[in-house]
Design a protein around this motif. Sequence first.
Motif, PDB file in Angstrom:
ATOM      1  N   LEU A  29       0.718  -1.193   0.043  1.00 42.96           N
ATOM      2  CA  LEU A  29      -0.018  -0.010  -0.151  1.00 42.96           C
ATOM      3  C   LEU A  29       0.773   1.333   0.146  1.00 42.96           C
ATOM      4  CD1 LEU A  29      -2.772  -0.865   2.543  1.00 42.96           C
ATOM      5  CD2 LEU A  29      -2.938  -1.078   0.079  1.00 42.96           C
ATOM      6  N   ALA A  30       1.994   1.201   0.671  1.00 42.28           N
ATOM      7  CA  ALA A  30       3.024   2.399   0.708  1.00 42.28           C
ATOM      8  C   ALA A  30       3.676   2.607  -0.570  1.00 42.28           C
ATOM      9  CB  ALA A  30       3.691   2.122   1.965  1.00 42.28           C
ATOM     10  N   ARG A  31       3.981   1.636  -1.316  1.00 39.34           N
ATOM     11  CA  ARG A  31       4.718   1.695  -2.496  1.00 39.34           C
ATOM     12  C   ARG A  31       4.061   1.718  -3.576  1.00 39.34           C
ATOM     13  NH1 ARG A  31       6.808  -2.818   0.681  1.00 39.34           N
ATOM     14  NH2 ARG A  31       5.641  -4.253  -0.761  1.00 39.34           N
ATOM     15  N   PRO A  32       4.673   2.297  -4.753  1.00 43.23           N
ATOM     16  CA  PRO A  32       4.160   2.514  -6.181  1.00 43.23           C
ATOM     17  C   PRO A  32       3.658   1.252  -6.321  1.00 43.23           C
ATOM     18  CG  PRO A  32       6.317   3.590  -6.075  1.00 43.23           C
ATOM     19  CD  PRO A  32       6.294   2.921  -4.712  1.00 43.23           C
ATOM     20  N   PRO A  33       2.487   1.089  -7.261  1.00 48.26           N
ATOM     21  CA  PRO A  33       1.681   2.360  -7.736  1.00 48.26           C
ATOM     22  C   PRO A  33       0.847   2.891  -6.737  1.00 48.26           C
ATOM     23  CG  PRO A  33       0.713   0.237  -8.563  1.00 48.26           C
ATOM     24  CD  PRO A  33       2.000  -0.039  -7.865  1.00 48.26           C
TER      25      PRO A  33
END
Length: 134
Positions: A29-33
């Motif tokens: 959730l905290a990383r792209p995308p």
Amino acid sequence: IPAARAVPYNMAAAAAAVLVQYVVLRGDLARPPRSWPLGAVVAQGCHAALAAVHGYREHPDTGAYLEQGDAMRTVVLEAPDENSLLDLAELLREKGVDHRVWMENPEGIPTCLALRPYPKNQVQQHLRNFKLLK
């Protein structure tokens, strides 16, 4: 304590009795995308932890955990993605481990799960494949 009533200290038994609430957040959730803000991810963990404590508020372990006050122990782990979180939820259901999956609404996205407080040795084996959230 009178010697006749004294109970020998057993470190293994004391460690086994340590109550812990495990919270498992989706790391993706905290990383792209997706790139959710840190506060939004933390809020998911808070919601799940509170839902588990509230849902199992009548369980003696939950009451004992809350009575610890500042000494409460919470371990926050990372599930790499939605599938791993849902697989863990299924395993916990199969093993009869009390927990809550938190869904972000209105999107209906499973974001986190939290176990009710448990003695560490009763549930740690189900969570050994998950690392501490970083």
